[in-house]
Design an enzyme around this catalytic site. Structure first.
Site, short mmCIF file in Angstrom:
data_model
loop_
_atom_site.label_atom_id
_atom_site.label_comp_id
_atom_site.label_asym_id
_atom_site.label_seq_id
_atom_site.Cartn_x
_atom_site.Cartn_y
_atom_site.Cartn_z
N TYR A 165 46.72 32.12 58.39
CA TYR A 165 46.53 31.77 59.80
C TYR A 165 45.12 32.12 60.30
O TYR A 165 44.93 32.34 61.50
CB TYR A 165 47.59 32.46 60.66
CG TYR A 165 48.92 31.72 60.71
CD1 TYR A 165 49.02 30.44 61.29
CD2 TYR A 165 50.09 32.28 60.21
CE1 TYR A 165 50.22 29.78 61.36
CE2 TYR A 165 51.31 31.60 60.28
CZ TYR A 165 51.36 30.35 60.86
OH TYR A 165 52.56 29.67 60.94
N LYS A 173 60.17 30.22 58.37
CA LYS A 173 59.66 31.53 58.77
C LYS A 173 60.76 32.60 58.69
O LYS A 173 61.94 32.27 58.54
CB LYS A 173 59.07 31.43 60.18
CG LYS A 173 57.88 30.45 60.28
CD LYS A 173 57.25 30.46 61.67
CE LYS A 173 56.07 29.50 61.75
NZ LYS A 173 55.36 29.58 63.06
N ARG A 225 56.55 17.23 61.23
CA ARG A 225 56.30 17.79 62.56
C ARG A 225 57.27 17.23 63.59
O ARG A 225 57.66 17.91 64.54
CB ARG A 225 54.83 17.60 62.95
CG ARG A 225 53.93 18.56 62.14
CD ARG A 225 52.50 18.57 62.58
NE ARG A 225 52.27 19.20 63.87
CZ ARG A 225 52.00 20.51 64.03
NH1 ARG A 225 51.96 21.32 63.02
NH2 ARG A 225 51.75 20.98 65.23
N ARG A 276 63.24 23.36 65.92
CA ARG A 276 62.88 24.44 66.85
C ARG A 276 63.80 24.46 68.07
O ARG A 276 64.14 25.54 68.58
CB ARG A 276 61.41 24.32 67.25
CG ARG A 276 60.48 24.80 66.12
CD ARG A 276 59.06 24.38 66.34
NE ARG A 276 58.13 25.06 65.41
CZ ARG A 276 56.87 24.69 65.24
NH1 ARG A 276 56.37 23.67 65.92
NH2 ARG A 276 56.09 25.35 64.40
N GLU A 330 46.33 24.25 52.79
CA GLU A 330 47.51 25.12 52.86
C GLU A 330 48.32 25.08 51.57
O GLU A 330 48.84 26.10 51.12
CB GLU A 330 48.38 24.72 54.05
CG GLU A 330 47.71 25.04 55.39
CD GLU A 330 48.54 24.62 56.59
OE1 GLU A 330 48.07 24.83 57.72
OE2 GLU A 330 49.66 24.08 56.41
N HIS A 368 57.00 26.27 59.99
CA HIS A 368 55.60 25.85 60.03
C HIS A 368 55.48 24.52 59.31
O HIS A 368 56.17 24.29 58.32
CB HIS A 368 54.68 26.86 59.33
CG HIS A 368 53.34 26.28 58.99
ND1 HIS A 368 52.33 26.22 59.91
CD2 HIS A 368 52.88 25.66 57.87
CE1 HIS A 368 51.29 25.59 59.34
NE2 HIS A 368 51.60 25.25 58.12
N ASN A 394 59.25 30.70 65.85
CA ASN A 394 59.70 29.31 66.00
C ASN A 394 60.16 28.65 64.70
O ASN A 394 60.06 27.44 64.53
CB ASN A 394 58.64 28.49 66.74
CG ASN A 394 57.30 28.51 66.04
OD1 ASN A 394 57.17 29.06 64.95
ND2 ASN A 394 56.29 27.88 66.64
N THR A 411 55.72 23.20 69.32
CA THR A 411 55.44 24.59 68.96
C THR A 411 56.29 25.56 69.78
O THR A 411 56.85 26.51 69.24
CB THR A 411 53.94 24.89 69.20
OG1 THR A 411 53.17 23.94 68.47
CG2 THR A 411 53.58 26.29 68.75
N PHE A 434 47.51 36.19 70.15
CA PHE A 434 48.80 36.35 69.46
C PHE A 434 48.64 36.54 67.95
O PHE A 434 49.64 36.60 67.23
CB PHE A 434 49.73 35.17 69.75
CG PHE A 434 49.17 33.81 69.39
CD1 PHE A 434 49.17 33.36 68.07
CD2 PHE A 434 48.66 32.97 70.38
CE1 PHE A 434 48.67 32.12 67.73
CE2 PHE A 434 48.14 31.71 70.04
CZ PHE A 434 48.15 31.29 68.71
P1 ATP Z 1 52.56 26.18 62.91
O1 ATP Z 1 51.08 26.21 62.61
O2 ATP Z 1 53.25 27.51 62.73
O3 ATP Z 1 53.27 25.05 62.25
P2 ATP Z 1 51.98 24.79 65.31
O4 ATP Z 1 51.01 24.01 64.49
O5 ATP Z 1 53.05 24.03 66.04
O6 ATP Z 1 52.73 25.86 64.45
P3 ATP Z 1 49.78 26.40 66.21
O7 ATP Z 1 49.04 26.07 67.44
O8 ATP Z 1 49.16 26.11 64.88
O9 ATP Z 1 51.22 25.71 66.32
O10 ATP Z 1 50.17 27.94 66.28
C1 ATP Z 1 50.54 28.65 65.12
C2 ATP Z 1 51.70 29.56 65.42
O11 ATP Z 1 51.25 30.60 66.29
C3 ATP Z 1 52.87 28.91 66.16
O12 ATP Z 1 53.79 28.30 65.30
C4 ATP Z 1 53.50 30.09 66.86
O13 ATP Z 1 54.43 30.74 66.01
C5 ATP Z 1 52.34 31.02 67.12
N1 ATP Z 1 51.95 30.94 68.52
C6 ATP Z 1 51.30 29.92 69.13
N2 ATP Z 1 51.13 30.18 70.45
C7 ATP Z 1 51.69 31.41 70.66
C8 ATP Z 1 51.85 32.26 71.80
N3 ATP Z 1 51.40 31.89 73.00
N4 ATP Z 1 52.48 33.44 71.63
C9 ATP Z 1 52.93 33.82 70.41
N5 ATP Z 1 52.83 33.07 69.30
C10 ATP Z 1 52.22 31.88 69.42
MG MG Z 2 49.56 24.90 63.22
#
Ligand code: ATP
Ligand code: MG
Length: 140
Positions: free
Chosen positions: A51, A11, A87, A104, A128, A117, A114, A93, A59
């Site tokens: 997304y 990112k 992962r 992370r 994706e 992805h 974070n 996350t 968010f």
């Molecule tokens: P990613 O999809 O980015 O790999 P993830 O699968 O671990 O991450 P998801 O639940 O898919 O997590 O959320 C997607 C992204 O949205 C997270 O990586 C994070 O950057 C953002 N995100 C999630 N929760 C929050 C929050 N409470 N506030 C801000 N951003 C958030």
């Molecule tokens: Mg995700």
């Protein structure tokens, strides 16, 4: 156990911190092979499409503004259980919950920025990968 492909994004915060090489090194050391890679800056629209599953979340605007704020490194990783392995390397996350030694935990301070992805399942990995790469861009 099966050989899988997964989509990885370093990112904008990871690119800004100058840890592209370090993160790719972790993938390679864990036995994940690069089969496609590019450095690009996403438009807000491209980030919103990627997304889309989170479009109802509070968010969403913050996330897609951030994801389009600077260059990202998008790659396809291949290997035994590549989805879970990636992962595991990424960590939770929310970096505050991420195990020590994960990407992370080492490079992120805040859930909204974070650093990486990774796809979370075989079907999302397929969708994706196809979102960013043509079949002909994947090396065999
Ligand atoms: P990613 O999809 O980015 O790999 P993830 O699968 O671990 O991450 P998801 O639940 O898919 O997590 O959320 C997607 C992204 O949205 C997270 O990586 C994070 O950057 C953002 N995100 C999630 N929760 C929050 C929050 N409470 N506030 C801000 N951003 C958030
Ligand atoms: Mg995700």
């Amino acid at each position: 156990m099966a050989v899988e492909r997964t989509l990885s994004i370093i990112k904008p915060d990871g690119v800004k911190k100058g840890v592209i090489g370090n993160i790719l090194n972790r993938f390679e050391t864990a036995g994940l092979k690069l089969v496609a890679m590019k450095l690009v800056q996403l438009s807000k629209k491209e980030a919103e499409g990627f997304y889309a599953v989170h479009s109802d979340k509070g968010f969403f605007d913050e996330l897609t503004t951030f994801m389009s704020s600077g260059p990202v490194v998008i790659s396809v990783l291949e290997g035994e259980s590549a989805i879970a392995k990636n992962r595991e390397l990424m960590g939770a996350t929310n970096p505050k919950d991420a195990d020590p030694g994960t990407i992370r935990a080492d490079y992120s301070e805040y859930v909204g920025e974070n650093t990486v992805h990774g796809s979370d399942a075989p079907d999302t990995a397929r969708t994706e990968i196809a979102y960013f790469f043509a079949e002909t861009e994947l090396v065999n």
